[in-house]
Design a protein around this motif. Structure first.
Motif, PDB file in Angstrom:
ATOM      1  N   ASN A 128       0.807  -1.225   0.000  1.00 26.71           N
ATOM      2  CA  ASN A 128       0.000   0.000   0.000  1.00 26.71           C
ATOM      3  C   ASN A 128       0.838   1.271   0.000  1.00 26.71           C
ATOM      4  N   THR A 129       2.145   1.134   0.227  1.00 28.01           N
ATOM      5  CA  THR A 129       3.020   2.307   0.249  1.00 28.01           C
ATOM      6  C   THR A 129       4.313   1.957  -0.479  1.00 28.01           C
ATOM      7  N   VAL A 145       0.746   5.964  -1.184  1.00 36.60           N
ATOM      8  CA  VAL A 145       0.905   6.026   0.267  1.00 36.60           C
ATOM      9  C   VAL A 145      -0.391   5.522   0.900  1.00 36.60           C
ATOM     10  N   SER A 146      -0.286   4.521   1.723  1.00 35.41           N
ATOM     11  CA  SER A 146      -1.452   3.954   2.417  1.00 35.41           C
ATOM     12  C   SER A 146      -2.609   3.718   1.451  1.00 35.41           C
ATOM     13  N   LYS A 148      -3.227   5.167  -1.499  1.00 36.60           N
ATOM     14  CA  LYS A 148      -3.644   6.292  -2.337  1.00 36.60           C
ATOM     15  C   LYS A 148      -2.479   6.787  -3.191  1.00 36.60           C
ATOM     16  N   MET A 149      -2.736   7.061  -4.463  1.00 35.02           N
ATOM     17  CA  MET A 149      -1.692   7.627  -5.309  1.00 35.02           C
ATOM     18  C   MET A 149      -1.256   8.979  -4.740  1.00 35.02           C
ATOM     19  N   ILE A 150       0.032   9.299  -4.879  1.00 37.74           N
ATOM     20  CA  ILE A 150       0.549  10.581  -4.393  1.00 37.74           C
ATOM     21  C   ILE A 150       0.198  11.676  -5.398  1.00 37.74           C
ATOM     22  N   HIS A 151      -0.579  12.664  -4.972  1.00 40.47           N
ATOM     23  CA  HIS A 151      -0.890  13.811  -5.827  1.00 40.47           C
ATOM     24  C   HIS A 151      -0.545  15.106  -5.112  1.00 40.47           C
ATOM     25  N   GLY A 152      -1.431  15.550  -4.231  1.00 41.60           N
ATOM     26  CA  GLY A 152      -1.148  16.764  -3.468  1.00 41.60           C
ATOM     27  C   GLY A 152      -1.370  18.019  -4.271  1.00 41.60           C
ATOM     28  N   LEU A 153      -0.495  19.002  -4.028  1.00 42.47           N
ATOM     29  CA  LEU A 153      -0.637  20.300  -4.686  1.00 42.47           C
ATOM     30  C   LEU A 153      -0.614  20.129  -6.205  1.00 42.47           C
ATOM     31  N   ILE A 154       0.352  19.366  -6.700  1.00 38.42           N
ATOM     32  CA  ILE A 154       0.407  19.044  -8.132  1.00 38.42           C
ATOM     33  C   ILE A 154       0.653  17.538  -8.201  1.00 38.42           C
ATOM     34  N   HIS A 155       1.895  17.155  -8.294  1.00 36.09           N
ATOM     35  CA  HIS A 155       2.272  15.742  -8.215  1.00 36.09           C
ATOM     36  C   HIS A 155       3.760  15.711  -7.917  1.00 36.09           C
ATOM     37  N   PRO A 156       4.277  14.578  -7.472  1.00 33.83           N
ATOM     38  CA  PRO A 156       5.698  14.547  -7.109  1.00 33.83           C
ATOM     39  C   PRO A 156       6.605  14.879  -8.300  1.00 33.83           C
ATOM     40  N   GLU A 157       7.720  15.479  -7.982  1.00 34.83           N
ATOM     41  CA  GLU A 157       8.762  15.775  -8.971  1.00 34.83           C
ATOM     42  C   GLU A 157      10.093  15.385  -8.349  1.00 34.83           C
ATOM     43  N   LEU A 229       9.147   8.738   3.040  1.00 33.61           N
ATOM     44  CA  LEU A 229       7.883   8.053   2.783  1.00 33.61           C
ATOM     45  C   LEU A 229       7.798   6.667   3.399  1.00 33.61           C
TER      46      LEU A 229
END
Lengths: 303, 303
Positions: A128-129, A145-146, A148-157, A229
């Protein structure tokens, strides 16, 4: 009969289109070179239209080069945003495909797509992570993470992470147009080629010092991923990782840099099963695009 | 009447115990110094027993110093694991509290707890992807990605991230017993005190070069957080952040180090609202412990 899904792995130089089922089996792959949206997208649409007429597709998925807007609540959801490929700047790729097909269309970054592909059929099954990293022309990463796909403000870079750079050992300034010596600036394929003046990273012999240096930069980045992470696994692919002994050089350096701080057998005893090549090989991306289609079809809240 | 929850902010030197409700209001705080489990835990239990007899508590929450095992599926769930505080090594703190009370008991790291507190009542309300960092005796971080707390293999240990260290500008070797010059080694309170030979970081005047250097290290770490997790907000607290102008020195350095790579107004125009002090001030931790109790009581799948 199994539902059929279409996937678009929308890379910066070529789009790979294919169809597949929930089994992960891929079929009928085609490669379309990337020029402008006006030229490239109609070819993508035509390819899937032809299939769809014979065997209806249940959904499509797009795993796109970025930066993109992956936020469904945003007005620019599904757009490629501030890319240096100017013909594609602010291009609504999701909208273009949605307009052409009356079926669900999933969308995420290329690397989150590849991560999802590994989650469905590759090395990340049952986790899951985890993180998926590709080291090639650029360095990109996605993950979960747990659950859920990592998105957030935009997406990881993650490719632009800043890592220690010993200028004495490696006076090379780096190739990143934004940061110079960020991870991508120091450790991407173009960085290796420019530093050692070769036309292909695989021209460098296995005993060349390039590989020890590269392994060190990747290890620095990977320990930051681990510390930030706490992934259950790291999957690392891309053209640079084709060097047959690079990953096995990275493994002990990761353990060494962590210096015993994280006391977990997964890292201390099984590092070669913790940081691994993609289970889907070169198919993580296109499988991921198909996984995005499947997820969109299911309307699933997982991932 | 509102449900009453008990929270235990289990720090390495003191435990703060208090009760509160879903409104976030905290009451009846007590501080218990940390010695050994045999001495400290009975005081915690007695404190809550006395309250529970008069006004029944609906649940308890523990936000514990670590490393801990936060995985509910693990046999060691709720244990403090490989801490350097030897009396607490492999101590089952969750089990000890659960044995004493017949009510649900929530558990997470101190920093994930504080992050959850900020999510419920502080700066992270309404967000789904954010980071909480504390810069004090150590540097720790927790947070949420797409609505789920970050756990993974163990839990984040962002304080030990490796960042660029210009040995010419700052020949100080760092204080981390594991890594020397990781983030915590270079930028924690003890690092500042040892580097500049002061007994308290706040003894250093505002115009001392210590603060520019500190702001630079924190900015390096924060851009790595941004690039890796793309948080919608970063909340940064802890004793070192009490320096009145430190955060405002960090802000422009973050923008500068990102070098325009992430084109989002939240970063480019509103950095002072993007990287902020805790909304709950010094109460993030104890509020977080109460939020862990509330979450456990609800059996909620959020976070």
């Amino acid at each position: 009969m199994s539902k059929l899904f279409g996937g678009i792995e929308a890379g910066g130089t070529k789009f790979i289109c294919a169809v597949g089922t929930a089994s992960g089996k891929i079929d009928n792959r085609v490669v379309i070179p990337v020029t402008t949206p006006d030229e490239t997208i109609p070819q993508v649409i035509e390819y899937f239209k032809n299939i769809h007429l014979k065997t209806p597709l249940s959904a499509l998925g797009i795993a796109a080069f970025g930066p993109v807007d992956p936020n469904p609540a945003s007005a620019r959801f599904g757009h490629i945003t501030s890319t240096l490929k100017l013909a594609w700047t602010n291009y609504n790729i999701l909208g273009a495909i949605k307009d052409a097909f009356d079926i669900p269309v999933g969308f995420d970054t290329d690397v989150n797509g590849a991560a999802l592909g590994e989650y469905r059929w590759g090395e990340a099954q049952g986790l899951n992570t985890f993180i998926y990293i590709t080291v090639g022309t650029g360095i990109g990463a996605g993950g979960m993470v747990s659950g859920k796909m990592i998105h957030g403000l935009i997406h990881p870079e993650m490719g632009h992470m800043h890592i220690p750079h010993d200028h004495k050992r490696d006076p090379f300034a780096g190739v990143c147009p934004f940061h110079g010596n960020c991870l991508e600036g120091l450790a991407s394929g173009p960085a290796i080629m420019k530093r050692w003046k070769v036309d292909s990273v695989l021209d460098l012999p296995d005993n060349h010092e390039a590989w020890e240096l590269e392994a060190g930069y990747l290890a620095s980045a990977l320990i930051n991923c681990i510390l930030m992470l706490s992934p259950q696994k790291i999957i690392i692919g891309g053209g640079v990782m084709k060097q047959p002994n690079l990953l096995s050089r990275v493994h002990p350096k990761v353990v060494d840099l962590l210096s015993g701080y994280i006391k977990h057998d997964t890292i201390l005893k099984n590092i070669d099963k913790y940081i691994v090549l993609p289970g889907l090989g070169l198919n993580s991306g296109i499988c991921g695009a198909i996984a995005l289609a499947e997820r969109e079809f299911k309307g699933s809240l997982i991932a």
